[in-house]
Motif scaffolding. Structure first.
Motif, PDB file in Angstrom:
ATOM      1  N   GLN A 258     -51.236  55.628  18.406  1.00  0.00           N
ATOM      2  CA  GLN A 258     -52.879  54.981  18.117  1.00  0.00           C
ATOM      3  C   GLN A 258     -53.633  55.390  17.032  1.00  0.00           C
ATOM      4  OE1 GLN A 258     -54.992  55.161  21.332  1.00  0.00           O
ATOM      5  NE2 GLN A 258     -53.579  54.479  23.176  1.00  0.00           N
TER       6      GLN A 258
ATOM      7  N   ASP B   5     -49.910  51.345  31.152  1.00  0.00           N
ATOM      8  CA  ASP B   5     -49.836  51.823  29.747  1.00  0.00           C
ATOM      9  C   ASP B   5     -49.126  50.796  28.710  1.00  0.00           C
ATOM     10  OD1 ASP B   5     -50.276  55.210  28.341  1.00  0.00           O
ATOM     11  OD2 ASP B   5     -49.650  53.369  27.186  1.00  0.00           O
TER      12      ASP B   5
ATOM     13  N   GLN C  81     -44.956  62.672  24.385  1.00  0.00           N
ATOM     14  CA  GLN C  81     -46.280  61.846  24.234  1.00  0.00           C
ATOM     15  C   GLN C  81     -46.937  61.553  22.802  1.00  0.00           C
ATOM     16  OE1 GLN C  81     -48.983  62.721  27.621  1.00  0.00           O
ATOM     17  NE2 GLN C  81     -46.936  63.881  28.309  1.00  0.00           N
TER      18      GLN C  81
ATOM     19  N   GLU D  84     -41.747  53.897  18.329  1.00  0.00           N
ATOM     20  CA  GLU D  84     -41.767  53.212  19.660  1.00  0.00           C
ATOM     21  C   GLU D  84     -40.528  53.366  20.163  1.00  0.00           C
ATOM     22  OE1 GLU D  84     -44.888  50.558  20.252  1.00  0.00           O
ATOM     23  OE2 GLU D  84     -44.040  49.679  21.967  1.00  0.00           O
TER      24      GLU D  84
ATOM     25  N   ALA E 188     -38.699  56.741  20.660  1.00  0.00           N
ATOM     26  CA  ALA E 188     -39.235  57.486  21.540  1.00  0.00           C
ATOM     27  C   ALA E 188     -38.974  56.772  23.192  1.00  0.00           C
ATOM     28  CB  ALA E 188     -40.777  57.282  21.974  1.00  0.00           C
TER      29      ALA E 188
ATOM     30  N   MET F 288     -42.280  58.517  31.312  1.00  0.00           N
ATOM     31  CA  MET F 288     -42.896  59.953  31.450  1.00  0.00           C
ATOM     32  C   MET F 288     -43.694  60.154  32.949  1.00  0.00           C
ATOM     33  SD  MET F 288     -41.822  61.736  28.931  1.00  0.00           S
ATOM     34  CE  MET F 288     -40.629  61.036  28.057  1.00  0.00           C
TER      35      MET F 288
ATOM     36  N   THR G  46     -55.728  59.063  24.641  1.00  0.00           N
ATOM     37  CA  THR G  46     -55.971  59.914  24.012  1.00  0.00           C
ATOM     38  C   THR G  46     -57.325  59.956  23.554  1.00  0.00           C
ATOM     39  OG1 THR G  46     -55.635  58.139  22.433  1.00  0.00           O
ATOM     40  CG2 THR G  46     -53.833  59.612  22.708  1.00  0.00           C
TER      41      THR G  46
ATOM     42  N   HIS H  60     -45.541  60.231  20.658  1.00  0.00           N
ATOM     43  CA  HIS H  60     -45.384  58.892  20.021  1.00  0.00           C
ATOM     44  C   HIS H  60     -46.493  58.097  20.167  1.00  0.00           C
ATOM     45  CE1 HIS H  60     -44.626  54.805  20.083  1.00  0.00           C
ATOM     46  NE2 HIS H  60     -44.694  54.795  21.300  1.00  0.00           N
ATOM     47  N   ASP H  61     -46.927  58.005  21.549  1.00  0.00           N
ATOM     48  CA  ASP H  61     -48.135  57.233  22.065  1.00  0.00           C
ATOM     49  C   ASP H  61     -49.622  57.667  21.036  1.00  0.00           C
ATOM     50  OD1 ASP H  61     -49.196  55.339  23.741  1.00  0.00           O
ATOM     51  OD2 ASP H  61     -50.536  57.151  24.466  1.00  0.00           O
ATOM     52  N   ILE H  62     -49.488  59.073  20.991  1.00  0.00           N
ATOM     53  CA  ILE H  62     -50.954  59.542  20.134  1.00  0.00           C
ATOM     54  C   ILE H  62     -50.865  59.296  18.753  1.00  0.00           C
ATOM     55  CG2 ILE H  62     -52.065  61.492  19.629  1.00  0.00           C
ATOM     56  CD1 ILE H  62     -50.809  62.516  22.105  1.00  0.00           C
TER      57      ILE H  62
ATOM     58  N   THR I   1     -47.440  51.551  26.099  1.00  0.00           N
ATOM     59  CA  THR I   1     -46.186  52.358  25.593  1.00  0.00           C
ATOM     60  C   THR I   1     -45.204  52.509  26.843  1.00  0.00           C
ATOM     61  OG1 THR I   1     -47.776  53.236  24.167  1.00  0.00           O
ATOM     62  CG2 THR I   1     -45.761  54.282  24.110  1.00  0.00           C
TER      63      THR I   1
ATOM     64  N   LYS J 159     -54.625  62.613  26.768  1.00  0.00           N
ATOM     65  CA  LYS J 159     -53.244  62.878  26.397  1.00  0.00           C
ATOM     66  C   LYS J 159     -52.938  63.877  25.482  1.00  0.00           C
ATOM     67  CE  LYS J 159     -51.926  57.859  27.202  1.00  0.00           C
ATOM     68  NZ  LYS J 159     -51.548  56.581  26.518  1.00  0.00           N
ATOM     69  N   PRO J 160     -51.956  64.539  25.270  1.00  0.00           N
ATOM     70  CA  PRO J 160     -50.773  64.510  26.196  1.00  0.00           C
ATOM     71  C   PRO J 160     -50.990  65.149  27.426  1.00  0.00           C
ATOM     72  CG  PRO J 160     -50.361  66.181  24.286  1.00  0.00           C
ATOM     73  CD  PRO J 160     -51.778  65.587  24.084  1.00  0.00           C
ATOM     74  N   PHE J 161     -50.664  64.667  28.608  1.00  0.00           N
ATOM     75  CA  PHE J 161     -50.797  65.256  29.908  1.00  0.00           C
ATOM     76  C   PHE J 161     -49.643  66.374  30.061  1.00  0.00           C
ATOM     77  CE2 PHE J 161     -47.873  61.858  30.807  1.00  0.00           C
ATOM     78  CZ  PHE J 161     -47.060  62.305  31.742  1.00  0.00           C
TER      79      PHE J 161
ATOM     80  N   ARG K 277     -52.699  52.964  14.186  1.00  0.00           N
ATOM     81  CA  ARG K 277     -53.179  51.869  14.578  1.00  0.00           C
ATOM     82  C   ARG K 277     -54.767  51.740  14.113  1.00  0.00           C
ATOM     83  NH1 ARG K 277     -50.301  51.210  19.708  1.00  0.00           N
ATOM     84  NH2 ARG K 277     -48.583  50.093  19.390  1.00  0.00           N
TER      85      ARG K 277
ATOM     86  N   ASN L 209     -56.973  51.933  25.861  1.00  0.00           N
ATOM     87  CA  ASN L 209     -56.705  51.027  24.634  1.00  0.00           C
ATOM     88  C   ASN L 209     -55.338  50.181  25.216  1.00  0.00           C
ATOM     89  OD1 ASN L 209     -59.015  51.859  23.388  1.00  0.00           O
ATOM     90  ND2 ASN L 209     -57.985  53.492  22.412  1.00  0.00           N
TER      91      ASN L 209
ATOM     92  N   SER M 141     -42.414  54.228  26.582  1.00  0.00           N
ATOM     93  CA  SER M 141     -42.241  55.688  26.810  1.00  0.00           C
ATOM     94  C   SER M 141     -43.354  56.758  27.660  1.00  0.00           C
ATOM     95  CB  SER M 141     -42.076  56.317  25.584  1.00  0.00           C
ATOM     96  OG  SER M 141     -43.126  56.330  24.776  1.00  0.00           O
ATOM     97  N   MET M 142     -44.346  56.295  27.570  1.00  0.00           N
ATOM     98  CA  MET M 142     -45.520  56.787  28.197  1.00  0.00           C
ATOM     99  C   MET M 142     -45.387  56.300  29.917  1.00  0.00           C
ATOM    100  SD  MET M 142     -47.536  58.792  27.089  1.00  0.00           S
ATOM    101  CE  MET M 142     -48.668  59.072  28.103  1.00  0.00           C
TER     102      MET M 142
END
Lengths: 444, 120
Positions: A369, B8, A362, A145, A148, B16, B83, A364-366, B10, B104-106, A372, B54, B12-13
């Motif tokens: 998740q 979001d 993106q 995180e 990123a 973006m 996602t 990182h986000d994926i 996150t 995602k990813p977009f 987690r 989430n 970084s999201m």
């Protein structure tokens, strides 16, 4: 191979059989016969009871352990006790097959205990491993995180600067191709056009001036000729003055000859001579001036000739230079236009790259998740293992007295061999986990 | 130009999305979770909400339901960006009142097109 075995409290069996058979036969037969019959019955009952008890004693074997879903370890000691007590109480040397059977059941019980210990040990290790894994996953999520975030903010800064740079470059370059406003050239193209026009005009002017110089030189020639003519006229004037002076002298002589009467005429003749002298003087002065004028004209004529030739040459050279300069400027301008085109192409490519980076960043986000998502089943596994351990420990307090299972040496060795891979994985995990808490730079 | 809120957890999201939409001239405000987004949405009117599913404190579905309960957000387009791609989740989002679902990813170009489309 069969042996007679006596049941527990065999004497009780004998007395009951004896009394029963005696009491029943007394009314029908003589008392002696009844007593004999009672003794025989008692012996028979004791022997039969002994046989039955022996058969029943062999029953709780492997099958009972395999099937036992309620306290197998509880049943096993009971059986062992009964076996031991019987052999102690009744038979000093127990039958061999009974000993073998009891040993077999004892071994089986031990094996089960070992297995159980190993299971508990595995559960313990894996619940620890799950905890470590949980922490590691959490650390990984945090680190990715942070990374990123840094990447995306730096990337954004880079993009903003690149965009600004591109825009300024485009403005600068577009300026060289733009239009004209209020007479002042706004673009390189206009500048070239305007400067070309003006320089050409100037060169034309210079050429025209040079032409004029040539004409002036010609006219100066004429002026010089005129001056020469004036010189001739002056000679005529001087001749005229000389003749007038001669005439006056003659008149003076004639006046002297007539004496007193010619005195007045003599005065006139002297005046005429003086006039002639004065006209001589004038003529001299005019000649003097004319000479200066001629010298000046001559000089001017020479200068003008030089000037007109130099001007012409210079003007033509300037014109050539202007043409060359204009061509080189046009070439430059074409290069600039090409560069603008290339910059446009690069900008489009950058835009595509930006899109790709935005998509990739993106990840990182994926991944976070997904990681987690792994935590929950892991926690579930840990909880299940923990409860199973607790329950197992509660069920066999004597079996597993401590929290850290005190595994007997042999069993521990066996379990190490069995759980070796899990243990190695755990160590590996800890080794991986260690540097995350350590310094970022470490010298040895 | 329209104001868009990105929700979001996150960072970084969010960056973006902001970056992508800023580059085509939209104003973008950011919220880290559903409850923060709800607070921001009450304070000022946004023209479009792009939210994750989430999130801590308040998840995307709850946020959509809460926004739809407000008079000012009854017809505001809300796009889910997540996602999750399962049909049941999508159905949940649809039922809650979301306008669209982006997995995602977009792709920036695609996002901009969708945003332009829903903003009309």
């Amino acid at each position: 191979m069969t042996r007679l075995a006596l049941p527990n409290r065999w004497w009780l069996w004998a007395i009951v059989a004896m009394i029963g058979s005696w009491a029943w036969t007394v009314p029908f037969v003589p008392i002696g016969v009844a007593a004999g019959s009672a003794c025989a019955t008692a012996i028979a009952v004791v022997l039969i009871a002994g046989y039955v008890v022996r058969r029943r004693g062999t029953e709780p074997t492997l099958a009972s352990y395999m099937a036992a879903d309620e306290e197998p370890e509880q049943r096993a000691p009971d059986e062992l006790d009964s076996l031991l007590s019987r052999s102690e109480e009744i038979v000093p040397i127990p039958p061999v097959d009974q000993i073998l059977k009891s040993m077999e059941s004892e071994n089986h019980r031990r094996r089960l205990e070992d297995l159980l210990r190993r299971w508990v040990d595995v559960a313990h290790r894996y619940s620890e491993a799950a905890l470590v894994l949980r922490k590691e996953i959490h650390t990984v999520v945090q680190h990715t995180e942070q990374a990123a975030d840094t990447i995306s903010s730096s990337f954004q800064a880079v993009i903003n600067k690149a965009t600004l740079q591109a825009r300024e470059a485009m403005e600068l370059l577009e300026g060289t191709q733009g239009g004209l406003s209020e007479g002042a050239p706004q673009s390189l193209t206009d500048f070239i056009r305007v400067s070309d026009e003006r320089l050409t005009k100037m060169a034309d002017e210079v050429v025209r001036v040079a032409d004029l110089s040539v004409q002036m030189v010609k006219e100066l020639d004429g002026v010089q000729n005129r001056a020469q003519a004036i010189d001739g006229f002056l000679l005529d004037v001087e001749k005229l003055a000389d003749q007038t002076s001669l005439l006056a002298l003659n008149a003076d002589i004639e006046a002297a000859r007539v004496g007193e009467y010619g005195r007045g005429f003599s005065v006139v003749a002297q005046e005429v001579r003086r006039l002639s002298q004065r006209s001589h003087e004038f003529s001299d002065r005019i000649r003097q001036h004319l000479k200066e004028v001629k010298v000046g004209l001559h000089k001017t004529y020479g200068d003008m000739r030089n000037l007109s030739a130099a001007d012409m040459e210079h003007a033509l050279k300037i014109k050539d230079d202007v043409i060359l300069l204009t061509r080189s400027l046009e070439d430059k301008n074409r290069e600039v236009a090409e560069t603008v085109g290339r910059i446009n192409t690069i900008s489009r490519e950058i835009a595509q790259d930006v899109h790709n980076v935005v998509v990739s960043l993106q990840f990182h986000d994926i991944t976070s998740q997904k990681l987690r998502g792994m935590l929950e089943p892991m926690d579930d596994l840990r909880r299940t293992l923990f409860h199973l351990m607790q329950e197992t420990m509660a069920a066999g307090k004597n079996l597993l007295p401590q929290k850290e299972p005190a595994v007997p040496a042999k069993a521990a060795e066996a379990s190490d061999a069995q759980t070796g891979s899990g243990d190695a994985a755990l160590k590996k995990l800890r080794a991986v986990g260690a540097p995350t808490n350590g310094p970022s730079v470490e010298l040895f | 130009m329209a104001t868009i809120m990105t929700v979001d957890d996150t960072a970084s999201m969010r960056q973006m999305i902001s970056f992508t939409l800023n580059s085509v001239g939209y104003d973008v405000i950011q919220a880290g979770d559903g409850s923060e987004a709800l607070k921001l949405a009450r304070d000022r009117k946004v023209d479009l909400v792009i939210c994750d599913l989430n999130m801590p404190n308040m998840d995307g579905i709850t946020l959509v339901k809460s926004l739809r309960a407000l008079d000012t957000y009854k017809f505001t387009p809300i796009l889910m960006l997540t996602t999750e791609s399962q049909a049941d989740k999508r159905d949940q989002g649809k039922t809650a009142g979301a306008t669209g679902w982006i997995v995602k990813p977009f792709n920036p170009e695609q996002l901009v097109n969708v945003v332009k489309k829903v903003l009309g």
